[in-house]
Scaffold this active site. Structure first.
Site, PDB file in Angstrom:
ATOM      1  N   HIS A 152       0.836  -1.207   0.000  1.00 55.01           N
ATOM      2  CA  HIS A 152       0.000   0.000   0.000  1.00 55.01           C
ATOM      3  C   HIS A 152       0.869   1.254   0.000  1.00 55.01           C
ATOM      4  O   HIS A 152       0.612   2.197  -0.759  1.00 55.01           O
ATOM      5  CB  HIS A 152      -0.919  -0.023   1.226  1.00 55.01           C
ATOM      6  N   GLU A 153       1.886   1.266   0.838  1.00 53.19           N
ATOM      7  CA  GLU A 153       2.741   2.454   0.915  1.00 53.19           C
ATOM      8  C   GLU A 153       3.577   2.616  -0.345  1.00 53.19           C
ATOM      9  O   GLU A 153       3.798   3.738  -0.813  1.00 53.19           O
ATOM     10  CB  GLU A 153       3.636   2.362   2.157  1.00 53.19           C
ATOM     11  N   HIS A 156       1.748   4.420  -3.000  1.00 52.95           N
ATOM     12  CA  HIS A 156       1.785   5.879  -2.861  1.00 52.95           C
ATOM     13  C   HIS A 156       3.046   6.465  -3.488  1.00 52.95           C
ATOM     14  O   HIS A 156       3.030   7.589  -4.009  1.00 52.95           O
ATOM     15  CB  HIS A 156       1.718   6.271  -1.382  1.00 52.95           C
ATOM     16  N   GLU A 210      -6.332   6.868  -1.278  1.00 52.40           N
ATOM     17  CA  GLU A 210      -6.273   5.666  -0.457  1.00 52.40           C
ATOM     18  C   GLU A 210      -6.973   4.497  -1.139  1.00 52.40           C
ATOM     19  O   GLU A 210      -6.498   3.362  -1.080  1.00 52.40           O
ATOM     20  CB  GLU A 210      -6.886   5.938   0.918  1.00 52.40           C
TER      21      GLU A 210
END
Length: 296
Positions: A152-153, A156, A210
């Site tokens: 997930h990070e 980003h 997100e």
């Protein structure tokens, strides 16, 4: 359904959705710099016309350049992050490298926070200059969930969310800290500067980022593992105390703050239930190829 032990490898085909996010984040970052330089120049004009306007604008532009190159270090120092030593967890470094390769992004530098609260975030300029920060508490969760949080990070980083998040959080945190120097006027300054900082944060950061990061993480991890990881991080606040400046809320995978009047101003995460719902739908539908629109 995707096996929890099997990760779906991201496609090597350039993704128009990711390109759009890259462009949008770049435009937001440039727009913020132009706005701040313009405001500084306008203030200088009111004080001393052309000469003061040019000086103020130059100082604002210099500050923006400094934030671009040094903002990452400032946030890492403020949040107590330290360099990662490979001996602490050799598997963690290899896991990050593997997931970064699957997401087609340069593997970031790694730092740790000595904190039992499980959390992770990324700061930096973009795919070529980012740092992933994980807490020691996060390293104790189930390996599949740890992979999901890391993915997930890294998503980003790939979409350049890391640049806008770093800019927005550093600006908001600076404004909040300025309110502390007001002595008996601190409370009044907080009421003035807090909403300004929150407005900049919400202008720069959309909750949609997100959903997109969840979706990208689910292309290299089981969507159910991503959903489980979000739930675990959300419930950690019931077991472990969490402390950090409220303006740093956009950095984290889920909102870790107890709701109050100040933290609500900086909340940029969408509802957790909706994020989990979308991920469960992806998992139940089977493989989720890159670029598949999120359900709902």
């Amino acid at each position: 359904m995707v096996s929890r032990a099997t990760a779906t490898t991201a496609t090597t085909t350039p993704n128009p959705r990711v390109r759009r996010r890259l462009t949008a984040n770049f435009v937001k970052a440039v727009g913020l710099v132009v706005l701040l330089v313009g405001l500084a120049g306008g203030l200088g004009w009111l004080i001393g016309r052309e000469r003061s306007a040019a000086l103020f604008a130059f100082c604002a532009l210099s500050a923006a350049i400094a934030v671009y190159w040094l903002g990452e270090r400032a946030l890492l120092g403020m949040l107590g992050a330290r360099p990662f030593a490979l001996a602490e967890d050799p598997l963690l470094r290899s896991t990050i490298d593997r997931l970064a390769a699957q997401l087609h992004v340069q593997s970031p530098k790694l730092c740790l926070i000595d904190d039992g609260f499980p959390r992770a975030f990324v700061v930096g300029r973009g795919p070529g200059g980012a740092t992933l920060v994980v807490s020691t508490g996060l390293m104790r969760i189930r390996r599949e969930e740890l992979d999901a949080v890391i993915a997930h990070e890294l998503a980003h980083v790939r979409s350049l969310d890391v640049l806008t998040q770093t800019f927005a959080v550093l600006l908001a945190t600076t404004l909040m800290e300025v309110s502390r120097i007001g002595g008996f006027l601190s409370r009044a300054l907080l009421f003035v500067l807090g909403p300004i900082a929150a407005a900049f944060t919400h202008a720069m950061l959309s909750p949609r980022r997100e959903y997109a990061a969840d979706r990208d993480a689910a292309t290299v991890c089981d969507p159910h593992d991503v959903a489980d990881a979000l739930i675990r991080l959300d419930r950690s606040s019931e077991l472990v105390a969490f402390e950090a400046p409220p303006a740093t809320e956009p950095l984290y995978t889920v909102d870790p703050f107890a709701p109050d009047r100040l933290t609500r101003m900086f909340r940029t995460h969408p509802p957790l239930a909706e994020r989990v719902k979308r991920l469960r739908a992806m998992g139940d539908a089977g493989d989720a190829p890159e670029g598949t629109p999120a359900p709902g």
